[in-house]
Scaffold this motif. Structure first.
Motif, PDB file in Angstrom:
ATOM      1  N   VAL A  10       0.867  -1.175   0.000  1.00  0.00           N
ATOM      2  CA  VAL A  10       0.000   0.000   0.000  1.00  0.00           C
ATOM      3  C   VAL A  10       0.905   1.227   0.000  1.00  0.00           C
ATOM      4  CG1 VAL A  10      -1.700   1.345   1.300  1.00  0.00           C
ATOM      5  CG2 VAL A  10      -1.911  -1.156   1.174  1.00  0.00           C
ATOM      6  N   TYR A  12       0.973   5.402   0.124  1.00  0.00           N
ATOM      7  CA  TYR A  12       0.290   6.673   0.393  1.00  0.00           C
ATOM      8  C   TYR A  12       1.236   7.835   0.092  1.00  0.00           C
ATOM      9  CZ  TYR A  12      -3.199   4.165   3.287  1.00  0.00           C
ATOM     10  OH  TYR A  12      -4.186   3.333   3.756  1.00  0.00           O
ATOM     11  N   PHE A  45      -1.451  -1.092  -4.051  1.00  0.00           N
ATOM     12  CA  PHE A  45      -2.579  -0.151  -4.051  1.00  0.00           C
ATOM     13  C   PHE A  45      -2.097   1.232  -3.625  1.00  0.00           C
ATOM     14  CE2 PHE A  45      -3.913  -4.431  -3.209  1.00  0.00           C
ATOM     15  CZ  PHE A  45      -5.019  -4.613  -4.033  1.00  0.00           C
ATOM     16  N   LEU A  67      -6.637   2.794  -4.639  1.00  0.00           N
ATOM     17  CA  LEU A  67      -7.589   2.645  -3.543  1.00  0.00           C
ATOM     18  C   LEU A  67      -8.821   3.494  -3.840  1.00  0.00           C
ATOM     19  CD1 LEU A  67      -5.100   2.771  -0.566  1.00  0.00           C
ATOM     20  CD2 LEU A  67      -6.510   0.807  -1.198  1.00  0.00           C
ATOM     21  N   HIS A  75      -5.797   1.651   7.015  1.00  0.00           N
ATOM     22  CA  HIS A  75      -5.890   0.468   6.160  1.00  0.00           C
ATOM     23  C   HIS A  75      -5.542  -0.765   6.969  1.00  0.00           C
ATOM     24  CE1 HIS A  75      -5.728  -1.420   2.085  1.00  0.00           C
ATOM     25  NE2 HIS A  75      -5.015  -2.317   2.757  1.00  0.00           N
ATOM     26  N   THR A  82       1.887  -7.077   4.618  1.00  0.00           N
ATOM     27  CA  THR A  82       1.749  -5.860   3.823  1.00  0.00           C
ATOM     28  C   THR A  82       2.913  -4.915   4.045  1.00  0.00           C
ATOM     29  OG1 THR A  82      -0.670  -6.026   3.995  1.00  0.00           O
ATOM     30  CG2 THR A  82       0.222  -3.918   3.270  1.00  0.00           C
ATOM     31  N   PHE A  84       3.967  -1.106   3.628  1.00  0.00           N
ATOM     32  CA  PHE A  84       3.419   0.239   3.469  1.00  0.00           C
ATOM     33  C   PHE A  84       4.553   1.176   3.045  1.00  0.00           C
ATOM     34  CE2 PHE A  84       0.299  -1.800   6.139  1.00  0.00           C
ATOM     35  CZ  PHE A  84      -0.904  -1.302   5.642  1.00  0.00           C
ATOM     36  N   PRO A 212      -9.301  -3.424  -3.245  1.00  0.00           N
ATOM     37  CA  PRO A 212      -8.166  -4.297  -2.899  1.00  0.00           C
ATOM     38  C   PRO A 212      -8.636  -5.658  -2.454  1.00  0.00           C
ATOM     39  CG  PRO A 212      -8.558  -2.679  -1.165  1.00  0.00           C
ATOM     40  CD  PRO A 212      -9.469  -2.319  -2.288  1.00  0.00           C
TER      41      PRO A 212
END
Length: 212
Positions: A10, A12, A45, A67, A75, A82, A84, A212
């Motif tokens: 993920v 951001y 994502f 996303l 999240h 995962t 990040f 997702p």
């Protein structure tokens, strides 16, 4: 990251990579990282409220997924290991992410590449850290952190960036009180909130992206 299970990613706060060389370098690093870790682009994502329509189309052309909404960092990994990728994101995003995954099982299956937690601790007064970013404050004794190697060519791209992970044995050694308080952060007293809240994006994405 060799857990035997498929990892996902993920991302951001990548930023306007069509216009910003620093953001382009961060995107290039992300793509190389996915390749090195054998994470398919379709398992990565992304969200940034600043993305333009052109940038959204470029990410989709690269096989990455978007996303569907601004999660404000909240999240949940839902049992999937995962990574990040959150370079230069606001402190509230990290705090929200920790809150959403506040358990030994979830945190021990996460890796965060982003602003140094040690650096956050050093720059903030302890009372501000504990009041506004309590989950960062509480996890400091349960995290391992290694800074990315410094390179003068990329000093603006990855400065203050570390790899963080949360070994289960360190998390299990934290006091019971650390895990008992799980109230969602509100930031009512925070004077310099560094994130864009849901509903404040000022623009809408195009067609609804894949879930997702």
């Amino acid at each position: 990251m060799g857990s035997g299970r498929a990892w996902r990613c993920v991302c951001y706060g990548l930023g306007r990579f069509a216009a910003c060389p620093t953001a382009r370098l961060q995107l290039a690093f992300l793509l190389l990282l996915l390749e090195m870790l054998a994470v398919p682009p379709s398992h990565c994502f992304l969200f940034d409220p600043a993305f333009s329509e052109l940038e959204l189309a470029a990410l989709e052309a690269l096989g990455l997924r978007l996303l569907p909404e601004n999660e404000e960092g909240k999240h949940h990994i839902n049992g999937s290991p995962t990574l990040f990728y959150m370079v230069h994101c606001g402190k509230a995003l990290y705090n929200n992410l920790l809150w959403r995954n506040w358990s030994v099982g979830a945190l021990s299956n996460m890796v965060i590449i982003g602003n140094s937690f040690k650096g956050i601790e050093e720059r903030l007064l302890s009372r501000i850290l504990e009041r506004d970013y309590s989950y960062i404050a509480k996890i400091l004794k349960g995290v391992e952190e290694v800074a990315l190697p410094a390179d003068p060519r990329y000093s603006d791209t990855f400065n203050d960036t570390s790899v963080h992970w949360f070994p289960a044995h360190k998390l299990e050694g934290l006091s019971a009180e650390v895990w008992e308080f799980v109230e969602e952060p509100t930031y009512e007293e925070c004077d310099d909130l560094e994130i864009i809240r849901k509903g404040e994006e000022g623009r809408q994405h195009g067609p609804a992206p894949a879930q997702p």
